[in-house]
Design an enzyme around this catalytic site. Sequence first.
Site, short mmCIF file in Angstrom:
data_model
loop_
_atom_site.label_atom_id
_atom_site.label_comp_id
_atom_site.label_asym_id
_atom_site.label_seq_id
_atom_site.Cartn_x
_atom_site.Cartn_y
_atom_site.Cartn_z
N ASP A 1 0.79 -1.23 0.00
CA ASP A 1 0.00 0.00 0.00
C ASP A 1 0.83 1.29 0.00
O ASP A 1 1.55 1.57 0.96
CB ASP A 1 -0.91 0.03 1.23
CG ASP A 1 -1.79 -1.20 1.33
OD1 ASP A 1 -3.02 -1.04 1.36
OD2 ASP A 1 -1.25 -2.33 1.40
N HIS B 1 -10.57 1.41 -0.36
CA HIS B 1 -10.60 2.87 -0.42
C HIS B 1 -10.73 3.36 -1.86
O HIS B 1 -10.48 4.54 -2.13
CB HIS B 1 -9.35 3.46 0.22
CG HIS B 1 -9.31 3.33 1.71
ND1 HIS B 1 -10.00 4.17 2.56
CD2 HIS B 1 -8.66 2.43 2.50
CE1 HIS B 1 -9.78 3.81 3.82
NE2 HIS B 1 -8.98 2.76 3.81
#
Length: 287
Positions: free
Chosen positions: A8, A68
């Site tokens: 990430d 997200h």
Amino acid sequence: MKLLCIGDVVGKPGRDILRDFLPQIRQDFGIDFVVANGENSAGGSGITRNMAEYLTRFGVDAITLGDHIWDQRCFEGEIDSIENLCRPANIPPENPGKKYLVIEKNSMKIGVFSLLGQTLMKIKADCPFRAAVSVCEELKDKCDIIILDFHSETSSEKVSMGNLLDGKAAVVFGTHTHIPTADARILENGTAYISDLGMTGPWDGCLGRDKNAVLQKFMDGRPRAFKVAEKDPRICGCIVEIDDASKKPVSIEQFIFPKFGEPLPPTPEEIRLAQKRLAEEQAEAQN
């Protein structure tokens, strides 16, 4: 072929460390293909087309996403225009975006897709295990190797996914928890597996966020904004080597740059400026 899988990417610190060091890392380690989870690259939550183009410019070949995905309101109108980015394949099919990528690199066709787990996810997703089997079946005749980014909270889901796709996918790596795991290995039927790559971003914080704000919420329970942290950026991921003939992984190693406890080396721009200053000082001394 060597693959670099990057965990990430969080905010500006995550983007900038890739800008400063990924080109040299690709050269030093002989990396042929880079896949990165970019779902936190825009301000720590979500992604935009500009952020995707930024990551691509500095050496990311394929971008995967997680829960997200829609945090940046403009993104649903941009996602279809980004050629090297795919959404989680198990969100409802009405959503825009590609459910997988097929990218050719060095005469090898590489299939890339991501899936959401079913625990503590922000958005609705179908069963990742059924989706994994379905997508692998769809990809098997379109590419030489398959890579899955399984964006999941629980280790049990991730390990089970590795076992499910063992021998079907070349690489199964986990993302989402931002903490690297120490279980990189080749599974029984040949799949390179690691439960979580960890986070590419600022480690002087809590999962990439300001540590003091997070700690205060734990202490008093009141909601507050969690700004992206700034210090101690690191790149976390793994390097997988694929045999060109058999299209099977031969090794997987955790990759952390710089290693924990080691300082960040000077950036290329800092080196350039230092060399410029030295040349100016030498010229001035000669005069």
